[in-house]
Design a protein around this motif. Structure first.
Motif, PDB file in Angstrom:
ATOM      1  N   GLN A   1       0.823  -1.208   0.000  1.00 48.63           N
ATOM      2  CA  GLN A   1       0.000   0.000   0.000  1.00 48.63           C
ATOM      3  C   GLN A   1       0.861   1.265   0.000  1.00 48.63           C
ATOM      4  N   ASP A   2       1.785   1.369   0.971  1.00 49.85           N
ATOM      5  CA  ASP A   2       2.560   2.610   1.014  1.00 49.85           C
ATOM      6  C   ASP A   2       3.627   2.636  -0.078  1.00 49.85           C
ATOM      7  N   MET A   3       4.155   1.443  -0.447  1.00 54.49           N
ATOM      8  CA  MET A   3       5.168   1.422  -1.501  1.00 54.49           C
ATOM      9  C   MET A   3       4.580   1.849  -2.848  1.00 54.49           C
ATOM     10  N   LEU A   4       3.427   1.279  -3.217  1.00 49.50           N
ATOM     11  CA  LEU A   4       2.835   1.615  -4.511  1.00 49.50           C
ATOM     12  C   LEU A   4       2.256   3.025  -4.523  1.00 49.50           C
ATOM     13  N   SER A   5       1.777   3.488  -3.371  1.00 48.59           N
ATOM     14  CA  SER A   5       1.334   4.889  -3.308  1.00 48.59           C
ATOM     15  C   SER A   5       2.509   5.826  -3.574  1.00 48.59           C
ATOM     16  N   THR A   6       3.677   5.459  -3.059  1.00 49.92           N
ATOM     17  CA  THR A   6       4.882   6.263  -3.287  1.00 49.92           C
ATOM     18  C   THR A   6       5.308   6.196  -4.742  1.00 49.92           C
ATOM     19  N   VAL A   7       5.269   5.003  -5.321  1.00 50.61           N
ATOM     20  CA  VAL A   7       5.607   4.836  -6.737  1.00 50.61           C
ATOM     21  C   VAL A   7       4.712   5.713  -7.600  1.00 50.61           C
ATOM     22  N   ARG A   8       3.405   5.646  -7.334  1.00 49.86           N
ATOM     23  CA  ARG A   8       2.464   6.418  -8.153  1.00 49.86           C
ATOM     24  C   ARG A   8       2.689   7.923  -7.995  1.00 49.86           C
ATOM     25  N   ALA A   9       2.951   8.348  -6.764  1.00 51.17           N
ATOM     26  CA  ALA A   9       3.209   9.777  -6.539  1.00 51.17           C
ATOM     27  C   ALA A   9       4.456  10.228  -7.287  1.00 51.17           C
ATOM     28  N   ALA A  10       5.494   9.404  -7.269  1.00 49.55           N
ATOM     29  CA  ALA A  10       6.741   9.764  -7.951  1.00 49.55           C
ATOM     30  C   ALA A  10       6.545   9.831  -9.466  1.00 49.55           C
ATOM     31  N   ILE A  11       5.762   8.911 -10.018  1.00 49.18           N
ATOM     32  CA  ILE A  11       5.523   8.901 -11.464  1.00 49.18           C
ATOM     33  C   ILE A  11       4.683  10.100 -11.875  1.00 49.18           C
ATOM     34  N   ILE A  12       3.623  10.383 -11.126  1.00 45.60           N
ATOM     35  CA  ILE A  12       2.792  11.556 -11.441  1.00 45.60           C
ATOM     36  C   ILE A  12       3.620  12.829 -11.314  1.00 45.60           C
ATOM     37  N   ARG A  13       4.497  12.874 -10.332  1.00 45.40           N
ATOM     38  CA  ARG A  13       5.364  14.044 -10.144  1.00 45.40           C
ATOM     39  C   ARG A  13       6.229  14.279 -11.383  1.00 45.40           C
ATOM     40  N   ASP A  14       6.845  13.241 -11.907  1.00 46.87           N
ATOM     41  CA  ASP A  14       7.643  13.373 -13.132  1.00 46.87           C
ATOM     42  C   ASP A  14       6.773  13.800 -14.307  1.00 46.87           C
ATOM     43  N   ASP A  15       5.582  13.194 -14.412  1.00 44.99           N
ATOM     44  CA  ASP A  15       4.667  13.537 -15.503  1.00 44.99           C
ATOM     45  C   ASP A  15       4.279  15.009 -15.445  1.00 44.99           C
ATOM     46  N   LEU A  16       4.003  15.515 -14.238  1.00 45.48           N
ATOM     47  CA  LEU A  16       3.590  16.908 -14.095  1.00 45.48           C
ATOM     48  C   LEU A  16       4.709  17.866 -14.503  1.00 45.48           C
ATOM     49  N   LEU A  17       5.953  17.492 -14.253  1.00 45.01           N
ATOM     50  CA  LEU A  17       7.055  18.357 -14.676  1.00 45.01           C
ATOM     51  C   LEU A  17       7.184  18.373 -16.200  1.00 45.01           C
ATOM     52  N   ARG A  18       6.950  17.230 -16.849  1.00 44.28           N
ATOM     53  CA  ARG A  18       6.949  17.224 -18.313  1.00 44.28           C
ATOM     54  C   ARG A  18       5.802  18.072 -18.850  1.00 44.28           C
ATOM     55  N   LEU A  19       4.652  17.982 -18.200  1.00 44.30           N
ATOM     56  CA  LEU A  19       3.509  18.793 -18.605  1.00 44.30           C
ATOM     57  C   LEU A  19       3.806  20.277 -18.390  1.00 44.30           C
ATOM     58  N   ALA A  20       4.429  20.606 -17.269  1.00 43.58           N
ATOM     59  CA  ALA A  20       4.767  22.004 -16.985  1.00 43.58           C
ATOM     60  C   ALA A  20       5.703  22.565 -18.040  1.00 43.58           C
ATOM     61  N   GLU A  21       6.653  21.768 -18.493  1.00 41.37           N
ATOM     62  CA  GLU A  21       7.609  22.232 -19.502  1.00 41.37           C
ATOM     63  C   GLU A  21       6.909  22.508 -20.826  1.00 41.37           C
ATOM     64  N   GLN A  22       6.022  21.608 -21.261  1.00 38.98           N
ATOM     65  CA  GLN A  22       5.324  21.836 -22.532  1.00 38.98           C
ATOM     66  C   GLN A  22       4.332  22.992 -22.403  1.00 38.98           C
ATOM     67  N   LEU A  23       3.708  23.122 -21.254  1.00 41.54           N
ATOM     68  CA  LEU A  23       2.794  24.247 -21.021  1.00 41.54           C
ATOM     69  C   LEU A  23       3.550  25.568 -21.113  1.00 41.54           C
ATOM     70  N   ARG A  24       4.735  25.613 -20.525  1.00 43.47           N
ATOM     71  CA  ARG A  24       5.556  26.823 -20.599  1.00 43.47           C
ATOM     72  C   ARG A  24       5.974  27.107 -22.043  1.00 43.47           C
ATOM     73  N   LYS A  25       6.342  26.071 -22.772  1.00 38.92           N
ATOM     74  CA  LYS A  25       6.790  26.256 -24.157  1.00 38.92           C
ATOM     75  C   LYS A  25       5.661  26.810 -25.035  1.00 38.92           C
ATOM     76  N   THR A  26       4.479  26.216 -24.931  1.00 38.29           N
ATOM     77  CA  THR A  26       3.348  26.667 -25.733  1.00 38.29           C
ATOM     78  C   THR A  26       2.944  28.087 -25.365  1.00 38.29           C
ATOM     79  N   THR A  27       2.965  28.392 -24.078  1.00 45.72           N
ATOM     80  CA  THR A  27       2.618  29.743 -23.629  1.00 45.72           C
ATOM     81  C   THR A  27       3.636  30.755 -24.134  1.00 45.72           C
ATOM     82  N   ALA A  28       4.912  30.375 -24.155  1.00 50.06           N
ATOM     83  CA  ALA A  28       5.959  31.276 -24.659  1.00 50.06           C
ATOM     84  C   ALA A  28       5.758  31.556 -26.151  1.00 50.06           C
ATOM     85  N   THR A  29       5.400  30.528 -26.929  1.00 44.96           N
ATOM     86  CA  THR A  29       5.128  30.729 -28.348  1.00 44.96           C
ATOM     87  C   THR A  29       3.957  31.694 -28.536  1.00 44.96           C
ATOM     88  N   MET A  30       2.921  31.520 -27.741  1.00 47.69           N
ATOM     89  CA  MET A  30       1.755  32.389 -27.847  1.00 47.69           C
ATOM     90  C   MET A  30       2.095  33.826 -27.458  1.00 47.69           C
TER      91      MET A  30
END
Length: 502
Positions: A106-135
């Motif tokens: 339970q706590d191990m997989l909750s940690t795994v999922r949090a870490a993966i979502i955290r990485d995903d959100l940083l990739r999303l933040a980078e593309q969001l920043r890039k698109t906003t900069a183009t606009m």
């Protein structure tokens, strides 16, 4: 079929349709994070008396063997604790399960999922920043491009196209704010909470969190795997949905131009932006717009699906926690933003055609009522009625604003005063002033409200947008640097433990 099962199945089919995200560096998947958790447990527990220091090097060597094998082409990369652990036992013996002190899937997989979502959100933040900069760059380039804006699908007022784009930039900045707020809630370690109420083992949760790059822990042990773990995917789904809705609105605004015989916005032909109809040689279909809208719709489906799967289930159920489904939501949002960036770079805007459309319609008519009230103190509703009567007459007689007879304007003004029982004389505007009031370019130049499209405000808002983009870039780099630094520290300490086995 029960509704919950249908929705879950539909969500999985959508997820299967989305290709896996390419990642830079190590594959930070479930297997990777299970390995990092085990590495941290080996180091911490051997140093803090929870694991026999004499056994720790051999266990570390077995763990290292499992991880290296998983990194090899075609290597096994199990994503569950119960399928990872047998590999560890084969490599280091059953004593390797001493690492499991005070831990649970339970706590191990909750940690795994949090870490993966955290990485995903940083990739999303980078593309969001890039698109906003183009606009933002496009907004600065078109600060002086005057175009029609529409409300209720009807041409309403003239505006600077740069100002219109900065409106979308403001929406994307709110998405970036939501992302940072969601990230802060994801960026907490559940490790050490076991299942429901912690453990009798005195685990060092703070040190574990630091090794995995988390600045804090989930405080309440019940919250960690039962409440927070099911809530976070819903918040991420809402964030992705917001981005998709913003993109869809922009796409549809451009798409309406393709229904016109003489649009003032088009996409550059070819290069995946447009394609030729198989039957009608004159058609250039906006494929990129269609694809982006379809992707945005998929993201909305996936995002809402996160809430549906978390709805009406007891705490702790796994329904909304799927890494595959949650990753698909964010991956889809990234693709929407990538396509949006392509659209912005492919747009061909004709200021001359936009101005022609403005001057062929009466989108500047409100300014007549505003000037009569602001300068000549005529009640707005009287001025509005006067302008409305002018528009009715012009449309009935197919007269453009630049050609409207001044004498007819004077007559309509006198009729309006009589009809509304307002005292007054002749139309106070001279013919020159009357025509200047209907000039779309002058209207934009003379706006006085903060946040308007006038040149000074455009310069200020573009500067502010660039300042915010720089802050976003710094934030992304800071989070990645902190996480990567923590994992490097763990690798160093685990390497020293591993060296004792040789």
């Amino acid at each position: 079929m029960p509704v919950a099962k249908f929705c879950a199945g539909a969500l999985l089919m959508c997820a299967l349709a989305l290709p896996a995200m390419a990642q830079q560096g190590p594959r930070r998947d479930d297997f990777y994070w299970l390995g990092e958790i085990n590495k941290a447990s080996a180091v911490i527990n051997s140093e803090e008396g929870l694991l026999d220091p004499a056994l720790a090097p051999r266990i570390a060597a077995g763990l290292d063997q499992v991880l290296r094998a998983g990194d090899a082409p075609g290597g096994k990369r199990p994503n569950l604790v119960i399928t990872f652990e047998p590999l560890l036992i084969d490599a280091a013996g059953v004593e390797a399960t001493l690492l499991h002190a005070g831990r649970s899937s339970q706590d191990m997989l909750s940690t795994v999922r949090a870490a993966i979502i955290r990485d995903d959100l940083l990739r999303l933040a980078e593309q969001l920043r890039k698109t906003t900069a183009t606009m933002t760059r496009l907004a600065e380039r078109h600060a002086g491009t005057i175009v029609p804006n529409y409300t209720n699908g009807v041409a309403a007022q003239p505006n600077s196209y740069g100002h219109y784009l900065l409106g979308h930039v403001a929406g994307l900045e709110r998405d970036a704010q939501r992302l940072r707020e969601a990230f802060a809630r994801v960026d907490r370690s559940p490790m050490g909470t076991t299942v429901l109420n912690g453990t009798s083992w005195p685990l060092n949760r703070d040190r574990m969190a630091r090794y995995l790059g988390f600045p804090a822990t989930v405080d309440n042990a019940y919250d960690a795997a039962q409440i927070s773990a099911a809530e976070i995917p819903v918040e991420v789904g809402a964030l992705a949905t917001s981005i998709a809705i913003h993109a869809g609105a922009f796409v549809e605004d451009v798409m309406t131009q393709y229904a016109q015989s003489r649009p003032w916005i088009l996409l550059q032909e070819g290069g995946g932006n447009t394609y030729v109809s198989s039957a009608m040689p004159q058609k250039r279909n906006p494929g990129l717009l269609n694809d982006t809208r379809a992707e945005a719709s998929r993201v909305v489906t996936l995002g809402i699906g996160r809430a549906i799967q978390a709805h009406n289930i007891p705490p702790g159920m796994s329904d909304p926690k799927s890494v595959r489904d949650n990753t698909a939501v964010v991956a889809g949002a990234i693709r929407v933003l990538e396509n949006w960036d392509r659209i912005l770079n492919a747009m061909v805007i004709s200021p001359e055609r936009a101005l022609e459309e403005l001057n062929s319609d009466w989108t500047a008519s409100q300014e007549v009522a505003d000037v009569l009230m602001r300068k000549y103190r005529l009640p707005f509703r009287v001025g509005h009625h006067f302008a409305s009567e002018i528009v009715d007459y012009a449309k009935e007689h197919d007269i453009r604003p630049t050609d409207f007879p001044y004498a007819e304007a004077r007559r309509i003004y006198a009729d309006t005063l009589r009809e509304m029982k307002v005292e007054g004389g002749e139309l106070p505007m001279s013919e020159e002033e009357f025509r200047a009031t209907l000039d779309p370019v002058a209207i934009i130049r003379n706006r006085a409200t903060a946040g308007g499209p006038q040149p000074a405000e455009m310069t200020r808002m573009v500067g502010e947008a660039n300042r915010v983009l720089a802050q976003q870039d710094e934030w992304i780099k800071a989070q990645r640097g902190r996480i990567d630094g923590a994992l490097a520290s763990l690798d160093g300490d685990f390497g020293r433990l591993l060296a004792r086995a040789r």
